[in-house]
Design a protein around this motif. Structure first.
Motif, PDB file in Angstrom:
ATOM      1  N   MET A 224       0.831  -1.204   0.000  1.00  0.00           N
ATOM      2  CA  MET A 224       0.000   0.000   0.000  1.00  0.00           C
ATOM      3  C   MET A 224       0.864   1.251   0.000  1.00  0.00           C
ATOM      4  SD  MET A 224      -2.902  -1.309   2.697  1.00  0.00           S
ATOM      5  CE  MET A 224      -3.957   0.143   2.611  1.00  0.00           C
ATOM      6  N   ARG A 225       1.992   1.199   0.707  1.00  0.00           N
ATOM      7  CA  ARG A 225       2.904   2.348   0.737  1.00  0.00           C
ATOM      8  C   ARG A 225       3.499   2.590  -0.641  1.00  0.00           C
ATOM      9  NH1 ARG A 225       8.060   3.627   0.981  1.00  0.00           N
ATOM     10  NH2 ARG A 225       8.682   1.445   0.773  1.00  0.00           N
ATOM     11  N   ARG A 226       3.899   1.521  -1.326  1.00  0.00           N
ATOM     12  CA  ARG A 226       4.461   1.668  -2.661  1.00  0.00           C
ATOM     13  C   ARG A 226       3.433   2.203  -3.637  1.00  0.00           C
ATOM     14  NH1 ARG A 226       8.111  -3.871  -3.504  1.00  0.00           N
ATOM     15  NH2 ARG A 226       9.630  -3.443  -1.859  1.00  0.00           N
ATOM     16  N   ALA A 227       2.187   1.790  -3.463  1.00  0.00           N
ATOM     17  CA  ALA A 227       1.131   2.292  -4.341  1.00  0.00           C
ATOM     18  C   ALA A 227       0.981   3.798  -4.194  1.00  0.00           C
ATOM     19  CB  ALA A 227      -0.182   1.591  -4.033  1.00  0.00           C
ATOM     20  N   SER A 228       1.058   4.287  -2.949  1.00  0.00           N
ATOM     21  CA  SER A 228       0.936   5.732  -2.744  1.00  0.00           C
ATOM     22  C   SER A 228       2.136   6.465  -3.326  1.00  0.00           C
ATOM     23  CB  SER A 228       0.791   6.050  -1.249  1.00  0.00           C
ATOM     24  OG  SER A 228       1.975   5.741  -0.539  1.00  0.00           O
ATOM     25  N   GLN A 229       3.330   5.870  -3.231  1.00  0.00           N
ATOM     26  CA  GLN A 229       4.518   6.506  -3.792  1.00  0.00           C
ATOM     27  C   GLN A 229       4.419   6.615  -5.310  1.00  0.00           C
ATOM     28  OE1 GLN A 229       7.769   4.105  -2.239  1.00  0.00           O
ATOM     29  NE2 GLN A 229       8.242   5.674  -0.706  1.00  0.00           N
ATOM     30  N   SER A 230       3.811   5.611  -5.940  1.00  0.00           N
ATOM     31  CA  SER A 230       3.736   5.613  -7.397  1.00  0.00           C
ATOM     32  C   SER A 230       2.878   6.752  -7.923  1.00  0.00           C
ATOM     33  CB  SER A 230       3.198   4.272  -7.899  1.00  0.00           C
ATOM     34  OG  SER A 230       1.821   4.135  -7.612  1.00  0.00           O
ATOM     35  N   VAL A 231       1.890   7.197  -7.143  1.00  0.00           N
ATOM     36  CA  VAL A 231       1.008   8.266  -7.625  1.00  0.00           C
ATOM     37  C   VAL A 231       1.525   9.647  -7.254  1.00  0.00           C
ATOM     38  CG1 VAL A 231      -0.999   6.758  -7.522  1.00  0.00           C
ATOM     39  CG2 VAL A 231      -0.533   8.286  -5.620  1.00  0.00           C
ATOM     40  N   THR A 232       2.526   9.719  -6.363  1.00  0.00           N
ATOM     41  CA  THR A 232       3.056  11.038  -5.968  1.00  0.00           C
ATOM     42  C   THR A 232       4.431  11.310  -6.553  1.00  0.00           C
ATOM     43  OG1 THR A 232       3.998  10.081  -3.938  1.00  0.00           O
ATOM     44  CG2 THR A 232       1.775  11.022  -3.803  1.00  0.00           C
ATOM     45  N   SER A 233       5.168  10.280  -6.945  1.00  0.00           N
ATOM     46  CA  SER A 233       6.555  10.481  -7.367  1.00  0.00           C
ATOM     47  C   SER A 233       6.660  11.290  -8.645  1.00  0.00           C
ATOM     48  CB  SER A 233       7.251   9.126  -7.548  1.00  0.00           C
ATOM     49  OG  SER A 233       6.561   8.325  -8.495  1.00  0.00           O
ATOM     50  N   ALA A 234       5.751  11.052  -9.606  1.00  0.00           N
ATOM     51  CA  ALA A 234       5.833  11.778 -10.870  1.00  0.00           C
ATOM     52  C   ALA A 234       5.647  13.270 -10.667  1.00  0.00           C
ATOM     53  CB  ALA A 234       4.782  11.243 -11.842  1.00  0.00           C
ATOM     54  N   ASP A 235       4.689  13.675  -9.859  1.00  0.00           N
ATOM     55  CA  ASP A 235       4.473  15.106  -9.613  1.00  0.00           C
ATOM     56  C   ASP A 235       5.621  15.709  -8.831  1.00  0.00           C
ATOM     57  OD1 ASP A 235       1.798  15.871 -10.705  1.00  0.00           O
ATOM     58  OD2 ASP A 235       1.158  14.188  -9.489  1.00  0.00           O
ATOM     59  N   THR A 236       6.193  14.932  -7.885  1.00  0.00           N
ATOM     60  CA  THR A 236       7.341  15.423  -7.131  1.00  0.00           C
ATOM     61  C   THR A 236       8.515  15.692  -8.072  1.00  0.00           C
ATOM     62  OG1 THR A 236       6.638  14.190  -5.177  1.00  0.00           O
ATOM     63  CG2 THR A 236       8.939  14.908  -5.258  1.00  0.00           C
ATOM     64  N   ALA A 237       8.736  14.771  -9.006  1.00  0.00           N
ATOM     65  CA  ALA A 237       9.840  14.935  -9.944  1.00  0.00           C
ATOM     66  C   ALA A 237       9.657  16.178 -10.824  1.00  0.00           C
ATOM     67  CB  ALA A 237       9.974  13.688 -10.814  1.00  0.00           C
TER      68      ALA A 237
END
Length: 240
Positions: A224-237
């Motif tokens: 579940m943690r990895r799933a949340s990272q996948s949806v936020t990492s692109a915008d962070t980058a």
């Protein structure tokens, strides 16, 4: 005229000849925040949490910098948009526990939660990921989880729920349902109902046979943690 004089006079060449630019007011900021939340609600419902912050800004009619002034991370925006939905998720356990028939309460809860996923792709995503950056949302999730544990206990005591069912099986069902919803979309919008009906029947006594061991709690949390990272990492980058 010196550079200092030019700066004092402004671009018009004479002091006071140009009207000062209007500074944003508190009401402007509140309106922008409301527009951003409304836009994010529509975009996430339609496209899920993989939708970019830029697409939310376009929907709201504001610049990306304005969006990030109000919500410094995607998790903050998600929390503002979906806390009320997570509260409804927690309230669903209360309604289920009020059912005098433990099995009906248990099965009805699963159907209601999966229907909530079907109605909102963003919420379907949220139920399968952990978002520590949205504490109010996570608090509601914990409340719902405690209620679901009681639903399990009651359904087992009533002799209708198989003994090897665990709360982790609900997480797996929500993940599966989110996948079906994402894959079928508008083409087969009710396909999820068949999946959920199959699963509820498989949870009932008598069990048709033993099951493999469920994943450990820590393993599911990591997923579940990895799933949340996948949806936020692109915008962070994109902000770097």
């Amino acid at each position: 005229m010196t550079p200092r004089d030019q700066h004092a006079d402004g671009p018009g060449g004479a002091a006071g000849s140009a009207a000062p630019s209007k500074l944003p007011t508190r009401s402007d900021a509140e309106r922008n925040r409301g527009r951003i939340i409304a836009a994010a609600r529509a975009v996430f419902r339609r496209d899920g949490l993989n939708a970019s912050m830029a697409s939310v800004a376009r929907e709201a009619g504001v610049g990306i910098a304005t969006l990030f002034r109000h919500f410094s991370t995607k998790e903050e925006l998600v929390g503002a948009v979906f806390t009320d939905r997570m509260e409804a998720y927690a309230q669903a356990t209360e309604r289920a526990l009020a059912d005098p028939d433990p099995w009906n309460g248990f099965a009805g809860y699963i159907e209601e939660v999966c229907a909530m996923q079907a109605a909102d792709r963003g919420f379907a995503d949220i139920l399968t990921m952990s978002l520590p950056g949205a504490p109010a949302l996570e608090e509601c999730r914990d409340e719902a989880y405690q209620g679901f544990l009681e639903l399990i206990r009651r359904a087992k005591d009533g002799g209708r729920l198989r003994e090897d069912f665990t709360s982790r099986d609900l997480v797996l069902l929500l993940m599966a349902n989110a996948g079906v919803l994402s894959a079928t979309g508008d083409a087969a919008p009710d396909a999820w109902r068949r999946l959920v009906a199959w699963m509820i029947q498989s949870f009932q006594v008598p069990a048709r046979g033993p099951l493999p061991d469920p994943p450990e709690d820590a393993a599911l949390y990591e997923a579940m943690r990895r799933a949340s990272q996948s949806v936020t990492s692109a915008d962070t980058a994109k902000r770097r």
